[in-house]
Design an enzyme around this catalytic site. Structure first.
Site, PDB file in Angstrom:
ATOM      1  N   GLY A 270       0.781  -1.229   0.000  1.00  0.00           N
ATOM      2  CA  GLY A 270       0.000   0.000   0.000  1.00  0.00           C
ATOM      3  C   GLY A 270       0.813   1.279   0.000  1.00  0.00           C
ATOM      4  O   GLY A 270       0.231   2.370  -0.065  1.00  0.00           O
ATOM      5  N   ASP A 273       0.297   3.432  -3.236  1.00  0.00           N
ATOM      6  CA  ASP A 273      -1.011   4.089  -3.251  1.00  0.00           C
ATOM      7  C   ASP A 273      -1.023   5.266  -2.285  1.00  0.00           C
ATOM      8  O   ASP A 273      -1.592   6.325  -2.575  1.00  0.00           O
ATOM      9  CB  ASP A 273      -2.108   3.094  -2.869  1.00  0.00           C
TER      10      ASP A 273
END
Length: 352
Positions: A270, A273
């Site tokens: 993640g 992102d």
């Protein structure tokens, strides 16, 4: 959520809209091969929804547009994403196709021990197209965030992505994260479509390594800019070396490089992102280009120092203070688990 066949509702304008597939993620309860792990915990995963969840946590209005199956996994996805403050009113439910799921090991993605098993073929999201997506909801954002993952899901998804990245009057500012995933493309040459899509975007995020893998771009950030001269803003992520941004202005092109922070990593999932979310948040606030990169690094550091795909970002005033540091102080920062909640950071005293 709206069922297929129902008319679209009017949608309020928001800061950011993200369109793409989210899936239910099954995360191992202990390290080891998928064949050996006895149990998994349920989570969620999706590049685009990760971005809008992070932006909502940072105080922006955000919407996720996608498709899920008429099943418990789809319900869970929508409820979890909405719990982060994201508008999910434009999500459509497919009565015939399932919600995608995947399983992964606890090993870092950069190691050979990392395994991921996707069960997304024929998913509800793969049926996204110009006919099955609420385009009014998509266009009601100041920024529309997309990723190359969607283009690989089906021909209908690729047609949709081509339409959304085409230059047209009144479109939102289009942000595109290349997100090259070799396993999603039948042939490496097929990934050339990602270059086509990136050329139509206004803001592009791409790793120097993935640009080399997908397009053969060798020579670092400048080689990537040579391939992508069109986007007004190009962000080239260079791993531990930091990130370089190219911004075209009326006075010509400006370039800035910001070194990566020293981070005590808990999990890498993640982080890319989160970087995009931090950069877009600073863009929405009209911050200078260097500070946009720094906010990207800070949001990525929040993800790197917490388990799972999503992490609470630092408070805005705390992030602003760190982003405003001089170059020497920035390079001396060291961020560890809990830094976003306590506001405490340390310096690398060994830096000359």
């Amino acid at each position: 959520m709206t069922a297929d066949g129902q008319p679209s509702a009017d949608h309020d304008a928001v800061d950011v809209v993200a369109l793409g597939e989210s899936m239910v993620a099954f995360l191992p309860t202990r390290p080891g091969r998928l064949a050996d792990v006895p149990a998994f915990e349920r989570g969620i995963g999706g590049a685009e929804s990760n971005v809008v969840c992070a932006l909502a946590a940072a105080g922006h209005s955000a919407r996720w547009v996608g498709r899920v199956g008429a099943d418990g996994f789809g319900t869970h996805l929508v409820e979890r994403i909405a719990s982060h403050g994201v508008d999910t009113s434009a999500v459509r439910v497919d009565p015939d196709r399932p919600t995608g799921v995947y399983f992964r090991t606890a090993a870092d993605r950069a190691t050979d021990a990392h395994e991921v098993a996707y069960y997304r073929a024929g998913s509800a999201a793969s049926a996204m197209s110009l006919d099955t997506v609420d385009l009014a909801a998509v266009d009601a954002g100041r920024v529309l965030h997309l990723s190359g993952i969607t283009a690989a899901l089906s021909d209908g998804c690729l047609d949709l992505m081509r339409a959304l990245t085409s230059r047209r009057p009144g479109r939102p500012l289009v942000s595109f994260d290349v997100n090259f995933r070799p396993a999603l493309w039948r042939n490496a040459s097929d990934a050339s479509v990602l270059l086509e899509l990136a050329r139509g975007a206004d803001i592009v995020f791409v790793g120097a390594d993935e640009a080399e893998d997908a397009w053969g771009a060798r020579g670092g950030a400048d080689a990537v800019r040579h391939l992508l001269p069109g986007p007004g803003v190009l962000v080239v992520k260079e791993g531990p070396h930091g990130a370089t941004v190219y911004e075209r202005t009326d006075a010509g092109e400006r370039t800035a490089h910001v070194p990566a922070l020293t981070v005590d990593v808990v999990a890498t999932v993640g982080a890319g992102d989160a970087f995009a979310a931090g950069f877009l948040s600073a863009t929405l606030r009209g911050l200078p280009v260097r500070d946009r990169l720094r906010h990207g690094h800070l949001m990525a550091a929040a993800a790197l120092t917490a388990p799972g795909d999503l992490a609470a970002p630092p408070a805005r005033d705390h992030a602003d203070r760190l982003a405003a540091l001089d170059d020497r102080a920035w390079e001396r920062l060291r961020l560890g688990p809990g830094w976003t909640g306590t506001g405490q950071v340390t310096e690398e005293t060994s830096t000359p």
